[in-house]
Design a protein around this motif. Structure first.
Motif, short mmCIF file in Angstrom:
data_model
loop_
_atom_site.label_atom_id
_atom_site.label_comp_id
_atom_site.label_asym_id
_atom_site.label_seq_id
_atom_site.Cartn_x
_atom_site.Cartn_y
_atom_site.Cartn_z
N GLN A 158 4.09 10.80 -2.33
CA GLN A 158 2.88 10.13 -1.86
C GLN A 158 3.20 8.88 -1.05
O GLN A 158 2.54 8.63 -0.03
CB GLN A 158 1.98 9.79 -3.05
CG GLN A 158 0.61 9.26 -2.66
CD GLN A 158 -0.25 10.30 -1.95
OE1 GLN A 158 -0.35 11.43 -2.40
NE2 GLN A 158 -0.87 9.92 -0.84
N THR A 188 0.82 -1.22 0.00
CA THR A 188 0.00 0.00 0.00
C THR A 188 0.84 1.26 0.00
O THR A 188 0.33 2.34 -0.27
CB THR A 188 -0.95 0.03 1.22
OG1 THR A 188 -0.17 0.20 2.42
CG2 THR A 188 -1.76 -1.24 1.31
N VAL A 189 2.13 1.15 0.32
CA VAL A 189 2.98 2.34 0.38
C VAL A 189 4.01 2.36 -0.74
O VAL A 189 4.93 3.17 -0.74
CB VAL A 189 3.69 2.44 1.75
CG1 VAL A 189 2.67 2.49 2.87
CG2 VAL A 189 4.65 1.28 1.97
N ASP A 200 1.66 7.79 2.57
CA ASP A 200 0.95 6.52 2.70
C ASP A 200 1.53 5.67 3.83
O ASP A 200 0.82 4.87 4.44
CB ASP A 200 1.01 5.73 1.39
CG ASP A 200 0.23 6.41 0.27
OD1 ASP A 200 -0.64 7.24 0.59
OD2 ASP A 200 0.50 6.11 -0.90
N THR A 215 -2.73 13.26 -2.26
CA THR A 215 -3.99 12.63 -1.85
C THR A 215 -3.91 12.20 -0.40
O THR A 215 -2.92 11.57 0.01
CB THR A 215 -4.27 11.39 -2.74
OG1 THR A 215 -4.33 11.79 -4.10
CG2 THR A 215 -5.57 10.75 -2.32
N ARG A 216 -4.93 12.53 0.37
CA ARG A 216 -4.96 12.12 1.77
C ARG A 216 -5.17 10.59 1.83
O ARG A 216 -6.15 10.08 1.30
CB ARG A 216 -6.10 12.84 2.50
CG ARG A 216 -6.04 12.75 4.03
CD ARG A 216 -7.12 13.60 4.64
NE ARG A 216 -7.02 14.99 4.18
CZ ARG A 216 -6.20 15.90 4.71
NH1 ARG A 216 -5.46 15.58 5.74
NH2 ARG A 216 -6.15 17.12 4.22
N PRO A 217 -4.25 9.85 2.44
CA PRO A 217 -4.37 8.38 2.50
C PRO A 217 -5.68 7.93 3.11
O PRO A 217 -6.16 8.53 4.09
CB PRO A 217 -3.17 7.96 3.35
CG PRO A 217 -2.16 9.05 3.13
CD PRO A 217 -2.96 10.31 3.03
N HIS A 276 -6.38 5.42 4.91
CA HIS A 276 -6.32 4.83 6.25
C HIS A 276 -6.13 5.87 7.35
O HIS A 276 -6.16 5.54 8.53
CB HIS A 276 -5.19 3.80 6.34
CG HIS A 276 -3.80 4.38 6.24
ND1 HIS A 276 -3.22 4.68 5.03
CD2 HIS A 276 -2.89 4.74 7.19
CE1 HIS A 276 -2.01 5.17 5.24
NE2 HIS A 276 -1.80 5.22 6.54
N TRP A 277 -5.95 7.15 6.98
CA TRP A 277 -5.82 8.19 8.00
C TRP A 277 -7.15 8.39 8.70
O TRP A 277 -8.22 8.21 8.11
CB TRP A 277 -5.37 9.50 7.35
CG TRP A 277 -3.90 9.52 7.02
CD1 TRP A 277 -3.06 8.46 6.97
CD2 TRP A 277 -3.12 10.68 6.68
NE1 TRP A 277 -1.80 8.86 6.61
CE2 TRP A 277 -1.81 10.22 6.43
CE3 TRP A 277 -3.40 12.02 6.55
CZ2 TRP A 277 -0.78 11.08 6.07
CZ3 TRP A 277 -2.39 12.90 6.20
CH2 TRP A 277 -1.09 12.42 5.97
#
Length: 294
Positions: free
Chosen positions: A268, A72-73, A272, A287-289, A291-292
């Motif tokens: 990004q 994911t990162v 992430d 983009t705001r992740p 999962h935050w």
């Protein structure tokens, strides 16, 4: 780095992964070990067990829940689609014999490094304070872009470390100019002067070990955090405006309500890998992740 035939500079959209145009190269070419980031071991060149026949991920919407946080990162900065569609003309690794498939994987790893450099060079060209360096930055960007379009055999043998060294020297200068401009502007506003006639407090934490550091509410405006280890650091409410973050490790760092407006060379994948909130202030292009916390 030798001059290469020039070409059009890549758009920002070309420097972001487009998995729909890639043959799942990161899911095959790269190795990973069972850890907090990956649920299983996988050797380089071996397809991930979750890779579907259409090159999509079978657990894409559940990666974190299934123990694949590392996926994911990760961002190839557009290397996947470039190698798949440009370098190899749309022919996937499954249709190639063993040695040819391995060549494709080697090329992907090389181009991924070059695409990351293109991202940083593009960012540097957007820095007003780095205007004196823009001609050099533009030439470096054109040369690097041309390298990504070399034939596969040449790309596999390319000395990426030498290319990175040349580009890094320019990025260092661009970062210094930008941080100096920020410090001067901020201190003129506050009427502060420091030692030796220089305004402001020196904030050089390049390569510093700040793992788990308590930096809640810290004033890190214009700080040099290049390559700093900020793993699990508490940066809640920290002011990171204009801080240089190239290569900084932000895994599990808490960016809740932090201000990263104008952060230099932020990517990004760094966001992430961190934790944040709806109150975290980001540059417009990020983009705001998901999962935050809300």
């Amino acid at each position: 780095m030798r001059d290469e035939p020039g070409g059009a500079a890549p758009a920002r959209t070309e420097l972001k992964a487009d998995c729909a145009r890639c043959f799942g190269l990161c899911c095959v070419a790269l190795p990973f070990a069972a850890s907090a980031d990956f649920a299983v071991d996988k050797a380089a060149g071996s397809p991930c067990r979750n890779l579907r026949t259409d090159f999509g991920c079978g657990i894409h919407t559940e990666l974190r829940q299934r123990g694949f946080n590392g996926c994911t990162v990760y961002d190839c900065f557009g290397a996947g689609q470039k190698v798949s569609q440009v370098t190899f003309g749309g022919e996937d690794w499954r249709s190639r014999p063993g040695d040819e498939a391995r060549l494709m994987f080697d090329v992907f790893r090389t181009v991924r490094h070059l695409q990351e450099l293109l991202w940083y060079l593009t960012e540097a060209l957007a820095l007003p304070a780095a205007l004196p360096l823009h001609p050099e930055l533009r030439r470096a960007l054109d040369r690097t872009e041309a390298l990504t379009r070399r034939p596969p055999e040449e790309l596999a043998e390319l000395d990426v470390a030498a290319v990175r060294q040349d580009v890094n020297a320019l990025l260092l200068r661009a970062g210094e100019l930008s941080r100096a401009g920020l410090a001067q502007s901020g201190n003129e506003k506050n009427g502060k002067k420091g030692k030796n006639g220089k305004n402001g407090k020196k904030k050089d934490r390049r390569g510093a070990d700040l793992m788990g550091a308590r930096l809640r509410g810290a004033d890190l405006r214009g700080a040099n955090l290049r390559g700093a280890y900020l793993i699990a650091a508490d940066l809640t409410g920290a002011d990171l405006r204009g801080a240089e973050l190239i290569g900084a490790d932000l895994r599990d760092a808490d960016l809740t309500d932090a201000d990263l407006t104008g952060a230099l060379f932020l990517t990004q994948p760094q966001l992430d890998a961190a934790r944040g909130s709806a109150g975290t202030r980001l540059p417009e292009s990020f983009t705001r992740p998901a999962h935050w916390t809300a």
